[in-house]
Design an enzyme around this catalytic site. Structure first.
Site, PDB file in Angstrom:
ATOM      1  CG  HIS A   1      33.943  32.621  44.841  1.00 33.95           C
ATOM      2  ND1 HIS A   1      33.279  32.081  43.766  1.00 33.95           N
ATOM      3  CD2 HIS A   1      35.110  31.935  44.921  1.00 33.95           C
ATOM      4  CE1 HIS A   1      34.008  31.131  43.217  1.00 33.95           C
ATOM      5  NE2 HIS A   1      35.126  31.023  43.906  1.00 33.95           N
TER       6      HIS A   1
ATOM      7  CE1 TYR B   1      53.516  41.837  55.314  1.00 32.58           C
ATOM      8  CE2 TYR B   1      53.503  39.680  54.260  1.00 32.58           C
ATOM      9  CZ  TYR B   1      53.716  40.483  55.377  1.00 32.58           C
ATOM     10  OH  TYR B   1      54.136  39.918  56.543  1.00 32.58           O
TER      11      TYR B   1
ATOM     12  NE  ARG C   1      34.636  24.525  41.538  1.00 37.01           N
ATOM     13  CZ  ARG C   1      34.526  23.578  42.459  1.00 37.01           C
ATOM     14  NH1 ARG C   1      35.398  22.586  42.488  1.00 37.01           N
ATOM     15  NH2 ARG C   1      33.546  23.592  43.329  1.00 37.01           N
TER      16      ARG C   1
END
Length: 749
Positions: free
Chosen positions: A83, A127, A37
């Site tokens: 993931h 968007y 991570r």
């Protein structure tokens, strides 16, 4: 209850100490955080989430010259396939890869609102659209040629790369930051051209020192530019140890407005500083009068940064003004270099510059060898097929006859001796027979011996070259050098945006900035209430003038001062606190609590507040009757917590003037002794001023013996006791009753 009724524990349970159970599980979590991570891999400079984003975009065929896809689709594929975490976290990570103010070489090409340097968040993923950028695609060159290891994804249905081939040192070029368990990393971006030059030098001279590599890598190269103010020795030490603190400043210029007026324009701000918060901080400095030489700040930015700073007067030195702003705002920041990375994807280590470059070069060599072996396998398979095609061309009629009339053409092709006519044995392999059978009829016209032999010869030549490459380490480093030079020509100084943006400037011997000298000198009247609320009214107002206070509050003290004065507050806890008269709230309101400005405890009362004067001396005394003389230089505090001077419960602070000290106790006995009997100290309990059988000290003051003692009676008249011989004595004496008419409150004032 009998033992027979005691339930047996389930077979899948085991007993172990709680400390061991918690320790083992937390260690597992810590290792997962470190490796999967927070820390980047030294080879490709990526964390797993970034690696998975790029690989998923490649699988979606989002090439740099292809079409864009919705970011929601990309984030969904990454989350579903590789993931298993939140889509918001994945989208935020992808958006950062597309931000040209966060990444020196953006790996993702974004279309839409992906945030800005003001700190605004990207638009929602539905968007915006994205595709791979050229640098991101270069990190995956050769991925289909078995150049790196693959591993199963989280549910075992797909595979994902353990590391990317990485055509350039992405770890240094784009930097990285992260916080793991017990460790962190913070690597600044660098210029790709310089980093590759250092790699090429390290290939030529494997024993090169970190200092030599710094001849190529000048230092960090931030996407937002700025000026790095550090000397060469600091940079050498930081890159040698992998740790250091680097000072980064905004870039500014002075614009002449004519008639002697000017303004400062900031065109580049430090890395990771939000422009909107920076301007808010500068405006706050103006509003709180903490930067008296700055009149106004304006944001005139469009696509480029343009922050305009107007001075208070034209006589202000621009260099001094900027030096003050560097100290008081994020126009100057510190970047903590910490090159803590995963070596081979497993071992966290704080690396030097040479170790990071060596990890990348060793990875590139392994990638080259794996790609070469993969290509050799492909060539070998193709040569086998070509040999079969040549046999088929030379014996085309017999091949067609076998295919037409044999029940099992494949077995017939394999059993046939194609070298019988020349006197030797030649049989087709199963692969060759299968390739001939799979040919279309239209391909027969392409079976020309010259073309087949030319392709075979070319593959044999390539095969010999690859075999020599695999066997010779010198040839391998030569090939890696060629590849790095190609990448340098594609993304280096000659490419758009490839020039260095951050200027490296040696730290100059800067003079300390005296902000007090920049404050405009104006008269003020300081007013303190009984409850400890303080304010400063403009001008020297009459001290007896009526002033409004809060309900239940009233006047405590008032005095005249100037905005350039330092005010010294003395508390009953024996500590002195320093305030700036220029920082006090204005007189239009009711003020602010002084305890918000200094760390004066709630149980400590304000004894005195006065303007500090250099060279002055003060008499300090405690309720127990101990005291000493302190110099003004010893009562200035540098922090809000103040400075401890008198040990004990403080009673008073009086300016030293004259040649004698007069004390009066709660028992109304008064003593006059020479000032020379008091020691001058910087801190302590002091010495006994007057001896008391009961009670303590009530008041003390300094006088000139020849002038006598004056006090004010209740009617307002001033009374003088000229002859003090009756009360004159040695320090620590008991004294005698105060003269007739002395105030009943035992106070000299």
């Amino acid at each position: 209850m009998s033992d027979d009724l005691t339930p047996e524990p389930p077979e899948n349970l085991s007993a172990e100490p709680l400390s061991r159970a918690i320790g083992e599980r937390y260690l597992t979590y810590a290792l997962s955080t470190i490796m999967n991570r927070a820390l980047p891999d030294a080879r490709d400079g990526l964390k797993p989430v970034h690696r998975r984003i790029l690989y998923a975009m490649r699988e979606l065929r989002l090439a740099p010259n292809g079409a864009f896809r919705k970011s929601a689709k990309i984030a969904g594929d990454v989350m579903g396939n590789y993931h298993p975490h939140g889509d918001a976290a994945i989208y935020d990570a992808m958006a950062r890869l597309a931000q040209d103010f966060a990444m020196r070489y953006p790996l993702v090409d974004g279309q839409g609102n992906f945030g800005n340097i003001d700190g605004d968040s990207p638009a929602a993923s539905r968007y915006t659209e994205a595709r791979l950028a050229e640098p991101g695609s270069a990190l995956m060159d050769g991925l289909a040629e078995d150049s790196v290891e693959f591993r199963p994804n989280y549910d075992g249905t797909l595979t994902e790369p353990v590391v990317l081939p990485a055509a350039f040192p992405n770890l240094l070029c784009n930097g990285a930051s992260g916080i793991a368990v017990g460790m962190a990393t913070n690597i600044p971006p660098h210029n790709l051209h310089e980093v590759i030059d250092a790699c090429l030098h390290l290939i030529k001279s494997p024993d090169a020192r970190d200092d030599t590599l710094l001849n190529f890598v000048q230092g960090p190269d931030f996407p937002t530019g700025g000026v790095l103010v550090e000397d060469a020795e600091t940079l050498r030490e930081a890159y040698r140890t992998g740790r250091g603190s680097l000072r980064l400043r905004a870039r500014w210029t002075q614009e002449d407005l004519g008639r002697g007026t000017w303004q400062v324009v900031v065109t580049e701000i430090p890395y990771q500083v939000q422009k909107s918060k920076l301007i808010e901080r500068l405006a706050e400095l103006i509003q709180l009068k903490k930067m008296p030489i700055l009149a106004d700040v304006r944001d005139e930015s469009a696509e480029d940064v343009r922050i305009v700073l107007e001075p208070k007067t034209r006589s202000v030195d621009p260099a001094q003004m900027m030096a003050a702003l560097f100290r008081a705002s994020d126009l100057e920041t510190r970047f903590g270099l910490n090159m803590n990375v995963l070596i081979d994807g497993r071992v966290p280590k704080v690396c030097s510059l040479k170790e990071v470059l060596r990890a990348f070069l060793d990875h590139r060599r392994e990638v080259l060898l794996r790609r070469s072996q993969f290509r050799l396998g492909k060539i070998e398979a193709r040569l086998e097929v070509l040999e079969g095609y040549i046999v088929a061309f030379l014996n085309l009629d017999r091949v067609i006859e076998i295919i037409r009339f044999d029940d099992d053409p494949k077995a017939g092709l394999i059993a046939e001796n194609w070298g019988a006519a020349t006197g030797y044995t030649l049989h087709l392999t199963e692969v060759q027979a299968e390739a001939i059978l799979n040919m279309r009829l239209r391909a027969l016209r392409k079976l020309e011996e010259i073309e087949l032999r030319a392709e075979r010869d070319a593959l044999l030549e390539e095969q010999r070259g690859l075999v020599a490459l695999v066997a010779d380490e010198g040839l391998q480093w030569g090939r890696i050098t060629e590849e790095l030079r190609e990448v340098r020509s594609q993304f280096g100084k000659s490419a758009d945006g490839g020039m260095r943006r951050t200027e490296i400037s040696a730290a100059a011997n800067e003079q300390p900035v005296n902000l007090d000298a920049m404050i405009e000198r104006e008269p003020v009247t300081v007013i303190v209430s009984k409850m400890g609320w303080i304010r400063a009214m403009k001008g020297h107002q009459p001290l007896e003038a009526e002033v409004k206070f809060r309900d239940g509050d009233g006047p405590f003290m008032a005095f005249h001062a100037e905005t350039t004065d330092k005010l010294v507050l003395y508390g009953s806890n024996g500590r002195f606190y320093t305030l700036s008269a220029n920082d006090l709230p204005g007189g239009r309101g009711l003020g602010e609590p002084v305890r918000l400005m200094v760390d004066l405890p709630n149980d400590a009362a304000i004894i005195d507040l006065f303007p500090w004067r250099e060279g002055a001396k003060y008499l300090l005394a405690s309720r127990a009757g101990d005291g000493f003389v302190v110099n003004a230089a010893d009562i200035i505090a540098q922090t809000k917590s103040g400075k401890q001077v008198l040990n004990g419960h403080a009673l008073l602070c009086r300016p030293v003037a004259g040649d004698h000290v007069v004390t009066v106790g709660e028992n109304r006995k008064m003593l006059v002794f020479a000032l020379s009997e008091l020691p001058e100290m910087s801190r302590g309990k002091g010495v006994r001023l007057q001896k008391f059988k009961d009670g303590g000290l009530s008041d003390a003051t300094c006088i000139t013996l020849a002038d006598g003692l004056r006090w004010q009676e209740s009617g307002g008249r001033t009374r003088t006791e000229a002859d003090l011989g009756e009360w004159l004595g040695k320090r620590a004496s008991a004294g005698r009753m105060a003269p007739r008419g002395f105030p009943r409150d035992n106070k000299f004032n």
